[in-house]
Each structure stands twice: as C-alpha cells, then as structure tokens.
Design a protein around this motif. Structure first.
Motif, PDB file in Angstrom:
ATOM      1  N   LEU A  54       0.698  -1.246  -0.004  1.00 29.19           N
ATOM      2  CA  LEU A  54      -0.148  -0.155   0.034  1.00 29.19           C
ATOM      3  C   LEU A  54       1.075   1.116   0.084  1.00 29.19           C
ATOM      4  CD1 LEU A  54      -2.558  -1.390   2.764  1.00 29.19           C
ATOM      5  CD2 LEU A  54      -3.037  -0.589   0.307  1.00 29.19           C
ATOM      6  N   ARG A  55       0.521   2.301  -0.941  1.00 30.36           N
ATOM      7  CA  ARG A  55       1.125   3.527  -0.876  1.00 30.36           C
ATOM      8  C   ARG A  55       0.290   4.517  -1.529  1.00 30.36           C
ATOM      9  NH1 ARG A  55       3.692   0.948  -5.529  1.00 30.36           N
ATOM     10  NH2 ARG A  55       3.565  -0.928  -4.218  1.00 30.36           N
ATOM     11  N   GLU A 109      -3.433   6.910   1.194  1.00 31.54           N
ATOM     12  CA  GLU A 109      -2.748   5.855   2.426  1.00 31.54           C
ATOM     13  C   GLU A 109      -2.982   6.634   3.845  1.00 31.54           C
ATOM     14  OE1 GLU A 109       1.218   3.536   2.839  1.00 31.54           O
ATOM     15  OE2 GLU A 109       1.519   5.673   2.326  1.00 31.54           O
ATOM     16  N   ASN A 110      -3.855   5.818   4.585  1.00 31.59           N
ATOM     17  CA  ASN A 110      -3.858   6.485   5.946  1.00 31.59           C
ATOM     18  C   ASN A 110      -4.441   5.253   6.834  1.00 31.59           C
ATOM     19  OD1 ASN A 110      -6.939   7.043   6.106  1.00 31.59           O
ATOM     20  ND2 ASN A 110      -6.327   8.531   4.383  1.00 31.59           N
ATOM     21  N   TRP A 166      -7.311   2.397   6.006  1.00 33.16           N
ATOM     22  CA  TRP A 166      -6.616   0.869   6.341  1.00 33.16           C
ATOM     23  C   TRP A 166      -7.555   0.164   6.769  1.00 33.16           C
ATOM     24  CZ3 TRP A 166      -5.161  -2.720   9.980  1.00 33.16           C
ATOM     25  CH2 TRP A 166      -4.689  -3.680   9.509  1.00 33.16           C
ATOM     26  N   LEU A 169       1.259  -0.261   5.906  1.00 34.36           N
ATOM     27  CA  LEU A 169       1.253   0.756   5.294  1.00 34.36           C
ATOM     28  C   LEU A 169       2.728   1.165   4.588  1.00 34.36           C
ATOM     29  CD1 LEU A 169      -0.887   3.157   7.491  1.00 34.36           C
ATOM     30  CD2 LEU A 169      -1.607   2.268   5.188  1.00 34.36           C
ATOM     31  N   ASN A 170       3.065   2.188   3.671  1.00 39.64           N
ATOM     32  CA  ASN A 170       4.472   2.559   3.317  1.00 39.64           C
ATOM     33  C   ASN A 170       5.144   1.423   2.809  1.00 39.64           C
ATOM     34  OD1 ASN A 170       6.452   4.199   3.040  1.00 39.64           O
ATOM     35  ND2 ASN A 170       7.184   4.101   4.865  1.00 39.64           N
TER      36      ASN A 170
END
Length: 230
Positions: A43-44, A48-49, A53, A78-79
């Motif tokens: 995920l990016r 994305e937060n 999520w 995330l990231n």
C-alpha cells in the motif's frame, strides 16, 4: 493512478473479490498448498492512511471470509508494507478469529541511508528497533507475522545488501517469523521495456537451469526450520 487509488480500487472491487473466491473455491479446496489470500500488496499513495486501512482491510477480510471461510486472510502494512505500528493502539475488529496473518517487506534499500551512514553495529541496532516497533511487536501480541518479501543482490557486490542480509538472518532466527524471499526468477522475458532482463536478486540463474548462488541458498537454509514452539 492505480498506486494513488489503492484503497479505492479495493473498495469498489468487493463484488469481484467475493466472486473470485467463490468461483475458485472448489479449485482452491483441492490444492492444500493454497492457504490464504493477501488483500493488497505494498500500500502507498495519497489515499494511504490508518483510517482507510482499517475501513477497507476489515471490509475486504470479511468479504473473503464469507466467500471462503477455510483460507487465511493476510493484511499488509502501510508505506510499501513496512509499517503496522498503528496496531499497537487499535485492534482489528472482525467476525472471525484464528485465521488473520500480518505481512511485512524489508530490503537493504529500505534503510539505505542508515546502512551507508553508520558503522555496522549501530546500523543493525537502528534497523532492528525500527522493524520491531513497526512489525515485530505483533509477535509479542500473539499474531502471526509473515515477512513476505526480503532479498539481496546475490552477486554479493552490493555492500549495503550484504550488511542487511547478515542482520536479517540473525533477526529472523531470533524472532522465528515466517518468510518468503524475493525472488525465485532468474530473468524476465520482458520487464521495464527490456527483453531478457536478468534478476540478480533471483535464486535461479539467468536461464533458470540452476541456483545462482549456492552459498546464499545455504545461508537462508539456517532459518527454514522453526526455532521456537508454536
């Protein structure tokens, strides 16, 4: 656009996700090696937060479970699948239990500045603390953790990759998490517009006729067997 719209794609694809698991369920049941579905890779992007999520991962998990209750559901972070630290303050809320797995990715280039800018011992400590605070802590909470991507340039000419792999093998042995290596492929028919591109991170050599680096294969064999009881 697909990168930035990661969560939106998931939110509008629930019917497709359910249809896919249902239509393939009989086939999946006949293959014991197929044990789970990962909802989204790395995920990016601008959507994305943490709130998104929880919203879409939980929705996707329930969709998969209702379509096929016998497979594991895998949640990525995330990231680029590096960060699940937000689960330290808030838990996932699902209708089912005992089939949720969390996954993470890690490479030498993830922490390039750290490996380049510090002596090995200090760099190992920094990366270890970061991995533990973002993903490794889940093991202490009783959740399965699957490092579904890690790897290195198997020519062993990349100094930072070499440092990372020395650290990672020790860390993996200590925490005893499950893992999968990137990659098996020795080359690609075409990738990034290049024909016959070689994959130097691949376990196989260019023509797939043998192992690229037998010494590396021996090294990762040290973390294949569990070191802790279930």
């Amino acid at each position: 656009m697909m990168v930035a719209m990661a969560f939106l794609v998931m939110s509008i694809s629930m019917q497709g996700l359910a249809y896919g698991t249902k239509s393939n369920s009989c086939h999946v049941y006949r293959i014991p090696n197929v044990v789970g579905i990962s909802l989204r890779n790395e995920l990016r992007g601008s959507r994305e937060n943490v709130d998104n999520w929880f919203r879409y991962m939980q929705h996707g998990a329930e969709t998969v479970h209702s379509a096929n209750p016998n497979i594991l559901v895998v949640f990525s972070g995330l990231n680029f699948d590096l960060d699940l630290s937000f689960l330290g303050n808030k838990s996932v809320n699902l209708s089912f239990t005992k089939k949720l797995v969390f996954e993470a990715h890690r490479y030498g280039f993830t922490d390039l500045a750290i490996w380049e800018g510090n002596d090995v011992n200090k760099a190992c400590g920094i990366v270890r603390d970061d991995m533990t605070s973002k993903t490794g802590f889940l093991l202490d909470k009783g959740f399965p953790l699957f490092v579904s991507e890690f790897g290195m340039d198997e020519r062993e000419t990349n100094t930072n990759d070499n440092k990372f792999m020395n650290f990672f093998l020790s860390y993996a042995a200590e925490l005893d998490f499950d893992w999968a290596i990137w990659a098996l492929t020795g080359s690609y028919h075409i990738r990034e517009g290049t024909t016959d591109m070689e994959e130097f991170d691949g376990l196989l050599n260019f023509d797939w006729s043998g192992v690229r680096n037998p010494g590396f294969l021996q090294r990762i064999s040290t973390i294949q067997s569990p070191s802790k009881p279930p």
